[in-house]
Structures are given as structure tokens and as C-alpha cells.
Design a protein around this motif. Structure first.
Motif, PDB file in Angstrom:
ATOM      1  N   LEU A   1     -28.086  11.828  -4.706  1.00  0.00           N
ATOM      2  CA  LEU A   1     -27.761  13.326  -4.979  1.00  0.00           C
ATOM      3  C   LEU A   1     -29.237  13.699  -4.687  1.00  0.00           C
ATOM      4  N   ASN A   2     -28.825  15.368  -3.840  1.00  0.00           N
ATOM      5  CA  ASN A   2     -29.884  15.836  -3.284  1.00  0.00           C
ATOM      6  C   ASN A   2     -30.936  16.243  -4.295  1.00  0.00           C
ATOM      7  N   PRO A   3     -32.602  15.631  -3.987  1.00  0.00           N
ATOM      8  CA  PRO A   3     -33.229  15.222  -4.384  1.00  0.00           C
ATOM      9  C   PRO A   3     -33.453  16.850  -4.709  1.00  0.00           C
ATOM     10  N   VAL A   4     -33.662  17.466  -4.225  1.00  0.00           N
ATOM     11  CA  VAL A   4     -34.627  18.999  -4.350  1.00  0.00           C
ATOM     12  C   VAL A   4     -34.178  19.962  -5.640  1.00  0.00           C
ATOM     13  N   PRO A   5     -33.329  20.035  -5.534  1.00  0.00           N
ATOM     14  CA  PRO A   5     -33.120  20.877  -7.177  1.00  0.00           C
ATOM     15  C   PRO A   5     -33.380  20.206  -7.891  1.00  0.00           C
ATOM     16  N   PHE A   6     -33.636  18.858  -8.043  1.00  0.00           N
ATOM     17  CA  PHE A   6     -34.621  18.364  -9.183  1.00  0.00           C
ATOM     18  C   PHE A   6     -35.850  18.456  -9.166  1.00  0.00           C
TER      19      PHE A   6
ATOM     20  N   LEU B   1     -38.344  10.416 -10.617  1.00  0.00           N
ATOM     21  CA  LEU B   1     -36.930  11.819 -10.127  1.00  0.00           C
ATOM     22  C   LEU B   1     -36.973  10.964  -9.026  1.00  0.00           C
ATOM     23  N   LEU B   2     -37.763  10.714  -7.703  1.00  0.00           N
ATOM     24  CA  LEU B   2     -36.900  10.941  -7.213  1.00  0.00           C
ATOM     25  C   LEU B   2     -36.026   9.291  -6.426  1.00  0.00           C
TER      26      LEU B   2
ATOM     27  N   TYR C   1     -41.954   3.996 -18.477  1.00  0.00           N
ATOM     28  CA  TYR C   1     -40.333   4.473 -19.731  1.00  0.00           C
ATOM     29  C   TYR C   1     -39.908   5.653 -19.980  1.00  0.00           C
ATOM     30  N   ILE C   2     -40.475   6.065 -19.965  1.00  0.00           N
ATOM     31  CA  ILE C   2     -40.162   8.010 -20.297  1.00  0.00           C
ATOM     32  C   ILE C   2     -39.389   8.561 -19.510  1.00  0.00           C
ATOM     33  N   ALA C   3     -39.810   8.438 -18.050  1.00  0.00           N
ATOM     34  CA  ALA C   3     -39.084   8.624 -16.891  1.00  0.00           C
ATOM     35  C   ALA C   3     -36.783   7.932 -17.890  1.00  0.00           C
ATOM     36  N   ILE C   4     -36.474   6.466 -17.518  1.00  0.00           N
ATOM     37  CA  ILE C   4     -36.058   5.386 -16.872  1.00  0.00           C
ATOM     38  C   ILE C   4     -35.376   5.648 -19.009  1.00  0.00           C
TER      39      ILE C   4
END
Length: 425
Positions: free
Chosen positions: A131-136, A122-123, A78-81
Motif C-alpha cells: 500500500l501507499n505509505p503516505v496516508p499512514f 508502520l513502513l 510487539y505493540i506494533a505487530i
């Protein structure tokens, strides 16, 4: 050197080598070393409870029970969304907001639990936004390690330091909290500058991202509304009790265990479902390690090293710089838990010749932030990279090192400067 001293050093070094090598689980290595110590009588059986830091072990156990019970409610999804929606389609806002959520969550839950809960989401969001997930992912790791340094319960080294030095939740919050806040802002500004081109998107792409995020329903992530409410209430109550535990005369471990008992009793979740998810290997690792380090104390080796250091250090300020940088660089390559366990009795023994108050904060700073240096520097790093690898995303040791070492030197330099202003100016 006497026979017991040689045996204690040999077991300590051999156990450390096994921990670094990783072919044998570190919990097994620590338990085996502790067994040899006890069998050889280097630490008498009746004195073993003195070296087992039950305050650290029970605090970790209590928080693990609370988090594993709350996990089934969908609270963290829930927090992530909700966080992703607040970004309004801006990848840079996603990076900053997720970093902020990760840092704050890591300050009140352990780092590994935080990244385990947030990394899959996050992934997913990076995939939705194409988007490229590496920076995140790298930003999440750095934010977790920085945020964990802010409180007594945020990172295992702080739990150990608090127990050894008699420092409470508010001591950490008001000493390390401001340092972590400044470090967080500087690190995020650096990462935003570094990755600004890699995560940039055009107007059409951003509009598509907004439409996709609007299609996500955070309420649908709540699997059990009753458990969700009970989890929020319990976590808030535990945090409030951490703030006032000193005034109440209650140990942090008691607060954590009380919260664990409350959420199990209130939620009626079958305890076997929760207890089997506790990181028992981590707790047994702590126990074994405390006995091994206790052998170094029992034989007088720690006192000898402390006397040597004191003889070559002219002031508390000088000792503070040495401990901060030594623990930071060492924590980038070896586990910060055994490192902290080794340095705690050393600092305690240095108290006969100088004021060691600032040294505890220097150790906290170095041990917690040093983990950002390499891919193996902290458990959170290993967990995030492992989850990413299962999704087909590979971040090499060198790729991590290039960014991680800058983050390490940047955050420790700023943190040490702020500690110096507070205690030495």
C-alpha cells in the motif's frame, strides 16, 4: 528603552532567527544566547536557577531514560505487530488502529520517541500490504501531535505549562483529555474519508494481507523477556504515580526520575548505554532558552507586553481566543517550545488584570495542535518525514500543508469551542 532591554530583545530575536534558520543546531543557538545574557549580567548569576525550569528538564530526562531502557526489550515492536494483526487485513483498520496506538502512546511518552519507535514498523507493514505509505505516515504524525496534547507529559509545551501554572497530571487529563478525544475522532474521520480510495484493496489482496500478517510473530519481536516485563511494570507504575502525584505531594519530575532509577536498578542495563541515548541537546536547548526568556522577564519587557495586551483585550474569553489562535498559527511555522517559553511569563503577568486559568489551556491547545499545520511544525513531523525519506518516500512541504492546515483548523476550532463551553459558558 534601556541598554539591558535592547540587549535582551536583540539576543532573543537573534536566537529565534538561528532556531528558524536551522543551519546552527538550536541547542547551540540557545546556549550561546544564554551565555551572552549571563556574561552581560542581564540576568544576575544568582538568579539563573530561578529561571531554569528544572521541573521540565528533569521530567523529560526521567522519561527519556525509561523509554530508552524499555526500547531494548522489543516492547514497542510487539505493540506494533499486535496492532497490525488486529486489523484483520483491512488497510482502513490499520490506519485507524495505528493512529489510536500512536495517540495513546504519545499521551504517555514524548512524541518523538513514539514516532521513532512506530514509524519503521508502520513502513514495514505498509510494504507487506503493498500500500501507499503516505496516508499512514501523515495519519501517524497528526495522531501523535493530537494525542500528545492530552496529558502533562505528552508534549513539551504541556510540561512547561504545568510547571509554570502549577497544574498536575490529572488537571491536564481531565481538561485536555476529553478535548483530545473529540478532536482525535473528528480528525481520523476526516483522514479516513480523505484517504479511503488511496488505501482501498480488493478481496484477493486483503486475503493475501491476512496471510502475510498471520506469518508475523509478535512474540519473536521480544528481544529480552525479562526486560520486557520489567519495562511494562515500570511504565505502568509511573503512569499510576502520575495520576496520584498531587495527593502524594510529589512533583511529576520526581515521579519520572524515580521510574528512571527503578528501571536502571532493576534491569541492570549498563547506564552508559542508556544515558548516551538521552536527547542531551534538547535538554540543553531548554536550559538556554529558559535563561534567554528570563532576561525578557528580568528587564520588565514581558510585563510591558502583558500590560499592552490587557489594555486592548476586554475579557478572559477574548484573550483565550487570541492566545489559542496565535499559538496555533505560530506553532505551525516556528518551534512550539520557544513560543511557549515566551508566552508563559506573558500569561502569568496578565493575571494581575484577569483570570488566566483558561488561558493556560488555550496555550496548550494552540501550541500542541498547531504543530500539525506544516512539515516543520513539530519535531515528530520532521522525524517521520526524515525516516520516510531514508526509505525513498518523499512527502513535499506543499503536500503536507494541504492536509495539515485542514487538520490544524479543524482540531483547534473544535478544541477552542469545547474550552469555551467549559470556562466561558
Amino acid at each position: 528603552m534601556t541598554g539591558p532591554e535592547l540587549i535582551a530583545i536583540a539576543i532573543f530575536l537573534f536566537t529565534y532567527a538561528l532556531i528558524i534558520d536551522e543551519r546552527i543546531h538550536r541547542a547551540v543557538a540557545a546556549m550561546a544566547g544564554a551565555a551572552v545574557i549571563a556574561f552581560a549580567g542581564i540576568v544576575p548569576w544568582e538568579k539563573i536557577p530561578e529561571y531554569l525550569d528544572l521541573g521540565t528538564i528533569f521530567l523529560l530526562m526521567g522519561m527519556m531514560i525509561i523509554v530508552n531502557t524499555a526500547r531494548g526489550s522489543g516492547l514497542f515492536e510487539y505493540i506494533a505487530i499486535k496492532t497490525a494483526k488486529l486489523s484483520k487485513g483491512s488497510p482502513m483498520r490499520v490506519l485507524v488502529l495505528f493512529a489510536l496506538v500512536t495517540a495513546v502512546t504519545s499521551a504517555f511518552l514524548d512524541n518523538v520517541t513514539t514516532v521513532l519507535l512506530l514509524t519503521p514498523m508502520l513502513l514495514y507493514i505498509a510494504r507487506v500490504m503493498e500500500l501507499n505509505p503516505v496516508p499512514f505516515l501523515l495519519t501517524e504524525i497528526f495522531a501523535s501531535n493530537v494525542g500528545g496534547a492530552a496529558t502533562l507529559i505528552g508534549d513539551p509545551p504541556n510540561i512547561m505549562i504545568g510547571s509554570a501554572a502549577g497544574l498536575g497530571f490529572n488537571d491536564f487529563l481531565f481538561t485536555m483529555g476529553p478535548i483530545v478525544a473529540v478532536d482525535f475522532v473528528v480528525v481520523i474521520l476526516f483522514l479516513a474519508l480523505l484517504y479511503r480510495k488511496k488505501i482501498a484493496v480488493g478481496k484477493e489482496a486483503m486475503e493475501k494481507i491476512v496471510r502475510t500478517l498471520e506469518g508475523l510473530d509478535e512474540r519473536a519481536a521480544i528481544k529480552d523477556r525479562s526486560l520486557f516485563i520489567k519495562s511494562v511494570v515500570t511504565i505502568l507504575l509511573v503512569v499510576v504515580l502520575f495520576f496520584v502525584h498531587g495527593e502524594l505531594g510529589v512533583e511529576p519530575a520526581v515521579v519520572a526520575l524515580t521510574g528512571a532509577a527503578l528501571i536502571l536498578f532493576w534491569s541492570r542495563v549498563p547506564p552508559e548505554e542508556v544515558l548516551e541515548k538521552i536527547e542531551w541537546p534538547a535538554l540543553f536547548f531548554f536550559g538556554g532558552l529558559f535563561v534567554i526568556v528570563g532576561a525578557l522577564v528580568e528587564t520588565g519587557l514581558i510585563a510591558q507586553v502583558a500590560n499592552f495586551v490587557v489594555g486592548h483585550v476586554s475579557s478572559t474569553g477574548e484573550a483565550m481566543i487570541i492566545i489559542a489562535w496565535f499559538s496555533a498559527i505560530a506553532s505551525a511555522f516556528v518551534d512550539n517550545i520557544p513560543l511557549t517559553a515566551t508566552l508563559i511569563p506573558l500569561i502569568r503577568d496578565m493575571g494581575t488584570a484577569m483570570d488566566v486559568g483558561p488561558l493556560w489551556w488555550a496555550l496548550s491547545l494552540g501550541a500542541c495542535l498547531g504543530g500539525n499545520g506544516t512539515a516543520i511544525g513539530a519535531s515528530a513531523n520532521v522525524v517521520v518525514l526524515g525516516v520516510a525519506e531514508r526509505e525513498g518516500i518523499n512527502i513535499s512541504f506543499i503536500e503536507f500543508l494541504k492536509v495539515g492546515m485542514i487538520v490544524l483548523f479543524l482540531s483547534v476550532t473544535i478544541g477552542l469551542g469545547l474550552l469555551w463551553l467549559r470556562f466561558m459558558w
